[in-house]
Design a protein around this motif. Structure first.
Motif, PDB file in Angstrom:
ATOM      1  N   SER A   1     -16.040   6.078   4.100  1.00  0.00           N
ATOM      2  CA  SER A   1     -15.861   6.286   2.664  1.00  0.00           C
ATOM      3  C   SER A   1     -15.179   5.082   2.028  1.00  0.00           C
ATOM      4  O   SER A   1     -15.423   4.755   0.878  1.00  0.00           O
ATOM      5  N   GLU A   2     -14.328   4.422   2.803  1.00  0.00           N
ATOM      6  CA  GLU A   2     -13.688   3.228   2.251  1.00  0.00           C
ATOM      7  C   GLU A   2     -14.677   2.083   2.157  1.00  0.00           C
ATOM      8  O   GLU A   2     -14.625   1.273   1.244  1.00  0.00           O
ATOM      9  N   GLU A   3     -15.560   2.064   3.136  1.00  0.00           N
ATOM     10  CA  GLU A   3     -16.585   1.018   3.152  1.00  0.00           C
ATOM     11  C   GLU A   3     -17.373   1.016   1.843  1.00  0.00           C
ATOM     12  O   GLU A   3     -17.799  -0.032   1.364  1.00  0.00           O
TER      13      GLU A   3
ATOM     14  N   GLN B   1      -2.819   4.730  -0.802  1.00  0.00           N
ATOM     15  CA  GLN B   1      -3.410   5.144  -2.072  1.00  0.00           C
ATOM     16  C   GLN B   1      -2.363   5.068  -3.190  1.00  0.00           C
ATOM     17  O   GLN B   1      -2.620   4.563  -4.276  1.00  0.00           O
TER      18      GLN B   1
ATOM     19  N   GLU C   1      -5.978  11.340  -0.776  1.00  0.00           N
ATOM     20  CA  GLU C   1      -5.992  11.040   0.657  1.00  0.00           C
ATOM     21  C   GLU C   1      -4.921  11.916   1.295  1.00  0.00           C
ATOM     22  O   GLU C   1      -3.847  12.116   0.721  1.00  0.00           O
TER      23      GLU C   1
ATOM     24  N   VAL D   1     -12.407  -3.899   4.083  1.00  0.00           N
ATOM     25  CA  VAL D   1     -11.935  -2.636   4.629  1.00  0.00           C
ATOM     26  C   VAL D   1     -11.695  -2.741   6.129  1.00  0.00           C
ATOM     27  O   VAL D   1     -10.702  -2.264   6.662  1.00  0.00           O
TER      28      VAL D   1
ATOM     29  N   LYS E   1      -5.174  -1.699   0.138  1.00  0.00           N
ATOM     30  CA  LYS E   1      -6.191  -1.427   1.150  1.00  0.00           C
ATOM     31  C   LYS E   1      -5.488  -1.188   2.479  1.00  0.00           C
ATOM     32  O   LYS E   1      -4.413  -1.736   2.707  1.00  0.00           O
TER      33      LYS E   1
ATOM     34  N   ASN F   1     -13.460   6.525  -3.342  1.00  0.00           N
ATOM     35  CA  ASN F   1     -12.379   7.066  -4.183  1.00  0.00           C
ATOM     36  C   ASN F   1     -12.495   6.594  -5.629  1.00  0.00           C
ATOM     37  O   ASN F   1     -12.428   7.398  -6.562  1.00  0.00           O
TER      38      ASN F   1
ATOM     39  N   GLU G   1      -2.855   6.794   4.815  1.00  0.00           N
ATOM     40  CA  GLU G   1      -3.819   6.571   3.744  1.00  0.00           C
ATOM     41  C   GLU G   1      -3.246   6.966   2.392  1.00  0.00           C
ATOM     42  O   GLU G   1      -3.521   6.347   1.369  1.00  0.00           O
TER      43      GLU G   1
ATOM     44  N   LYS H   1      -9.016  10.911   6.796  1.00  0.00           N
ATOM     45  CA  LYS H   1      -9.336   9.501   6.951  1.00  0.00           C
ATOM     46  C   LYS H   1     -10.809   9.267   7.240  1.00  0.00           C
ATOM     47  O   LYS H   1     -11.381   9.830   8.160  1.00  0.00           O
TER      48      LYS H   1
ATOM     49  N   HIS I   1     -16.207   2.388  -1.066  1.00  0.00           N
ATOM     50  CA  HIS I   1     -15.268   2.538  -2.186  1.00  0.00           C
ATOM     51  C   HIS I   1     -15.487   3.843  -2.942  1.00  0.00           C
ATOM     52  O   HIS I   1     -15.618   3.875  -4.163  1.00  0.00           O
TER      53      HIS I   1
ATOM     54  N   MET J   1     -13.260   5.795   7.339  1.00  0.00           N
ATOM     55  CA  MET J   1     -13.514   4.382   7.081  1.00  0.00           C
ATOM     56  C   MET J   1     -14.841   4.219   6.350  1.00  0.00           C
ATOM     57  O   MET J   1     -14.999   3.333   5.524  1.00  0.00           O
TER      58      MET J   1
END
Ligand code: SF4
Ligand code: SF4
Lengths: 192, 710
Positions: free
Chosen positions: B111-113, B138, B129, B330, B143, B117, B134, B107, B115, B109
């Motif tokens: 990396s999600e911030e 996915q 993930e 996110v 989200k 993936n 997560e 996990k 995007h 955050m």
């Protein structure tokens, strides 16, 4: 060296907290006594010389002292820990450096990859703990560990867990489903 | 407010799975968190965290440099950038150089911030993930809805549906079995991945270490099995010293999941050995993405003290109703609103900032000591000062700023509203918001406001004077509360004066971002209330008291009207809320409550501002008990009633279920009366019971006590 009364008290506190998060904790006077319990445990769990049933032992003073003994005669018990063996192991045995009484946590320098493999991939992790290395809390620990010397320091508090589906606590996601601690009074505490 | 935002809110509120799961969780969380903190002095702990984190935030450059030197000395490669695009490009470059075909992630955050993936997948790299929640998200193509529990909005049936498709096997919804399936599926991914990507919960400058906190054990595998490890670290994760990890590790699991410690904590310093004996290729990316700008902003630098525990979401009455998805980004909840405003753009927070009720629950539990509601107000202020107020708002506030016009409009409203009155209740809080134009929502304005009734009250001659600040609600809707207060204070030997020039406290303007209006209100009130020498300025509305004691000063400071500050301070020092004053008078023997009667069961509702800003909760309870009521505490007595000023008008779809919950908790005590110290809460809760036809009497403490004096 910690006085016996303090040691007993720390051990009891550690044990209560560790058990609260699902750790199984046993105490032994000597390494030999621990070994005498360990062997039937391995047999009972079905350790055998086949994929999925291995036991891998990562080097440590207690384990080294057992290497020549009966432990090594059990089929499926390995003293060299490879990625392949660990991935197919039922049980991984490691020796930890410290425990924390306030949270029921084990602490180990796992810079050597065998230590990480044996404690993270198998279904059951058996940890050998020197009773006299139990510390009250993180504050007491922090001056005794040194990240400059230990590249991978692991804290382990109970088995692997998740509550990601409907908040229901479920044990054993990616790590071990059981954590068994053998606390041995005799073992000298190795410092990091 | 945009239409699609409104509809996403009402969709969320009507999603029974979501509100059920979040509701249950938040109720249990409160109890469990308390247990987890047993024996720990939370205030001292969070003081330490705030101090250590704010030190790091104030020295970001130094932290980053020191970290880089130490991590590189240990053999890691450190890459520092402000730009999310560069983060992605760097990771792709490393992946290409190492012939990476598949990546496992724990996990992150950060990396999600950015995007990540999507980006890697578009470039032909498989990304998995591995955190169970997560992974579920996915597979579902969604989200995360919560920063600690990404899939809390999904049922086990939905999860089994997703997993069945993934493993091509009809699965039941047995949770342990589903977890087992995930274990097996992901194990093979771990073993064949060429690169592991993680975030970091803490980055230690002094040693160049990163600290990873997980329960599932996935981070251990992500950082151990693949040859290459990339850690993306938002630079708010810095602490200066190694020992600083202790307070963070003490608070993070307790606040996040009410655990004493998570199952695993890994402290990684430089590359460790790979499983083939080679050394790991360890890359640490220090990602700025506007964090440095944030650190330079006086108001928002505190946001870097956040340790991402998510507890602010767990206690938020709005979050537990709508979940994370309505936030559209996110990061979710109150803290998410702030982070979105910075990491994306201020404008993106325009709708979501309006979700905050300003109840202050989050601020109470935040281990980083962030004042989330205050930062949200600041976002409002900046949005308004950038874009100006809407035309409607402008015209309304121009009325509010002209006391005479404003008050005469309110009087007119009381007449105009007559046909719409039902049982004397105001259905909507009308005051000076956009809805002022809809006169039909002004029905229960009192026929004669307190300011007129006051003139007719015959007060005994007294030496000591006290000023009463009524506030709009008591003045124009509940004058009887004002009369009760005068009666009580007369008994205590005060002559009450009511400066007629007093006007709106400015809270409505302030909570809508119109600080210039609030400043003018403040000045008018300061003039009115400091003209006569009095012992106290008392108010029976907590929001007004907060304005008198705190907000006037703040507003004048922000609006640079410094010439008024000294007088504002004088006023602040004299201002006191009703219950605190009366308790004091009783203790001093100036006021006697008739004892020895049994008045039956009562329950008490804590108003947000009284409890959490003014820190008053025991005084009214003690007074009511002394008067002969038997106190029966309700569940979540200090949870917001959903009023929040104009909130109930702007977001009725959220305000209504919050109120419903409050009514239910009140009824469950079996008490015939519910007391509170805020006329706004009276308005909301009385209105709720009126609509329901319930038999509970809703009273301000002032009314109940006025009847019980000797
Ligand atoms: S102040 Fe209340 S409504 Fe606003 S974010 Fe915090 S908890 Fe939620
Ligand atoms: S703002 Fe505070 S409560 Fe919310 S996630 Fe950050 S540290 Fe936790």
């Amino acid at each position: 060296m910690t006085k016996t009364a303090d040691l007993d008290e720390l051990y009891e506190r550690y044990k209560t907290k560790a058990q609260a998060v699902g750790t199984e904790v046993y105490r032994f006077g000597t390494r030999y006594e621990a070994l005498e319990s360990l062997i039937p445990l391995l047999k009972k769990e079905g350790v055998a010389d086949s994929a999925g049933a291995f036991a891998v032992c990562a080097a440590g003073p207690a384990i080294r002292s057992w290497e020549g003994a009966e432990l090594s005669t059990i089929p499926g018990v390995h003293f060299e820990v490879t990625r392949e063996l660990a991935a197919e192991a039922l049980i991984g045995i490691t020796e930890v450096d410290f425990a924390l009484a306030d949270t029921g946590t084990l602490v180990q320098d796992q810079s050597a990859v065998e230590q990480r493999l044996a404690s993270s991939l198998p279904t059951i992790h058996i940890a050998i703990l020197g009773t006299n290395t139990i510390l009250p809390d993180k504050g007491a620990l922090i001056t005794r560990i040194n990240p400059r010397k230990s590249r991978f320091i692991a804290f382990i508090t109970g088995p692997s867990r998740t509550a990601d589906i409907e908040r229901v606590l479920t044990i054993g996601v990616h790590g071990p489903k059981r954590l068994i601690v053998l606390a041995v009074d005799e073992s000298e505490g190795e410092t990091l | 407010m945009k239409k699609d935002f409104k509809s996403s809110v009402s969709k969320a509120v009507h999603n029974a799975t979501l509100t059920g799961a979040l509701g249950k969780f938040s109720e249990a969380y409160k109890v469990n968190r308390q247990k987890a903190y047993e024996g720990i002095d939370f205030e001292t702990l969070r003081e330490t965290i705030a101090e250590r984190k704010s030190y790091a935030a104030a020295h970001l450059d130094l932290m980053a440099q020191t970290f880089q030197i130490n991590a590189e000395a240990a053999g890691a490669k450190v890459f520092r950038t402000n730009d999310p695009e560069e983060v992605k490009a760097y990771i792709l470059k490393v992946a290409r150089e190492n012939d990476v075909k598949s990546v496992v992630k724990s996990k992150s955050m950060a990396s999600e911030e950015i995007h990540l993936n999507d980006y890697l997948e578009k470039n032909g790299i498989e990304v998995g993930e591995t955190d169970l929640g997560e992974w579920i998200i996915q597979l579902a193509g969604q989200k995360p809805s919560h920063m600690v529990m990404p899939a809390i909005h999904m049922t086990k049936e939905e999860v089994s549906e997703l997993f069945s498709k993934e493993v091509n096997e009809r699965l039941t919804s047995d949770i342990p079995r589903l977890v087992e399936v995930a274990r097996n599926e992901l194990r093979s991914k771990f073993l064949r991945a060429d690169m592991g990507i993680s975030g970091a919960n803490i980055a230690v400058a002094e040693t160049g270490s990163i600290v990873l906190v997980t329960n599932e054990g996935n981070a251990r595998l992500v950082t151990t099995l693949p040859r290459v490890h990339v850690a993306i670290v938002g630079i708010e994760k810095f602490v200066e010293k190694f020992e600083d990890v202790v307070p963070v590790l003490t608070a993070l699991p307790r606040s996040a999941t009410a655990q004493l410690l998570t199952s695993y904590v890994s402290i990684i310093t430089g590359p460790a050995q790979n499983t083939d004996g080679s050394m790991k290729d360890l890359h640490i990316i220090l990602m700025d993405n506007r964090r440095t700008d944030m650190a330079a902003d006086d108001k928002f630098k505190q946001a870097l003290q956040c340790i991402r525990c998510g507890s602010c979401l767990n206690v938020c009455p709005v979050f537990r109703l709508v979940g994370g998805h309505v936030f559209g980004s996110v990061y979710t909840g109150g803290i998410g609103t702030i982070l979105t405003a910075w990491f994306e753009e201020m404008q993106k927070s325009e709708d979501i900032q309006g979700l905050c009720l300003q109840c202050g629950n989050c601020k109470e539990v935040c281990p980083g000591k962030l004042d989330i509601p205050d930062m949200i107000l600041e976002i409002r202020r900046r949005l308004v000062s950038q874009k100006g107020q809407t035309l409607v708002q402008k015209s309304i506030f121009s009325v509010v700023n002209n006391r005479k016009l404003f008050h005469s409009m309110l009087r007119t409203a009381s007449l105009a509203g007559k046909p719409f009155t039902s049982g004397g209740f105001i259905r909507h809080l009308p005051f000076f918001l956009s809805e002022l134009t809809e006169m039909r929502s002004l029905p229960a304005i009192a026929a004669e406001p307190f300011r007129d009734r006051f003139e007719k009250i015959a007060q005994p001659k007294q030496k000591e004077k006290i000023a009463f600040y009524a506030g709009c609600l008591i003045d124009f809707a509940y004058p009887e509360m004002g009369e009760a207060l005068v009666k009580i204070l007369n008994k205590a030997g005060f002559e009450v004066i009511f400066p007629q020039e007093q006007t709106c406290c400015g809270a409505p303007a302030l909570y809508n971002g119109a600080w210039d209006v609030a400043a003018q209100n403040a000045i008018d009130n300061i003039k009115a209330l400091t003209a006569t020498d009095v012992s106290y300025v008392v108010s029976a509305c907590p929001t007004c008291t907060v304005a008198l004691k705190h907000e006037f000063l703040k507003t004048l400071d922000v609006e640079k009207k410094t010439e008024w500050v000294a007088q504002a301070q004088k006023l602040a020092d004299k201002s006191i809320d009703f219950s605190t004053l009366v308790k004091k008078l009783v203790d001093d023997g100036r006021l006697n409550i008739a004892e020895g009667v049994e008045l039956g069961k009562i329950t008490y509702h804590d108003s947000c501002h009284l409890k959490r800003t003014l820190r008053v909760s025991e005084q009214p309870r003690e007074l009511l008990q002394k008067a002969g009521f038997e106190l029966s505490e309700m569940f979540e007595c200090d949870m917001c009633c959903g009023m929040g000023g104009s909130y109930s008008l702007k977001l009725p779809e959220i305000s209504a279920p919050i109120l419903e919950r409050k009514l239910k908790n009140i009824k469950e005590t079996g008490a015939g009366t519910v007391a509170m110290d805020c006329p706004g809460c009276v308005l909301q809760i009385r209105g709720g019971f009126d609509k329901e036809g319930g038999k509970v009497t809703v009273k301000h403490t002032v009314e109940l006590l006025a009847e019980r004096l000797k």
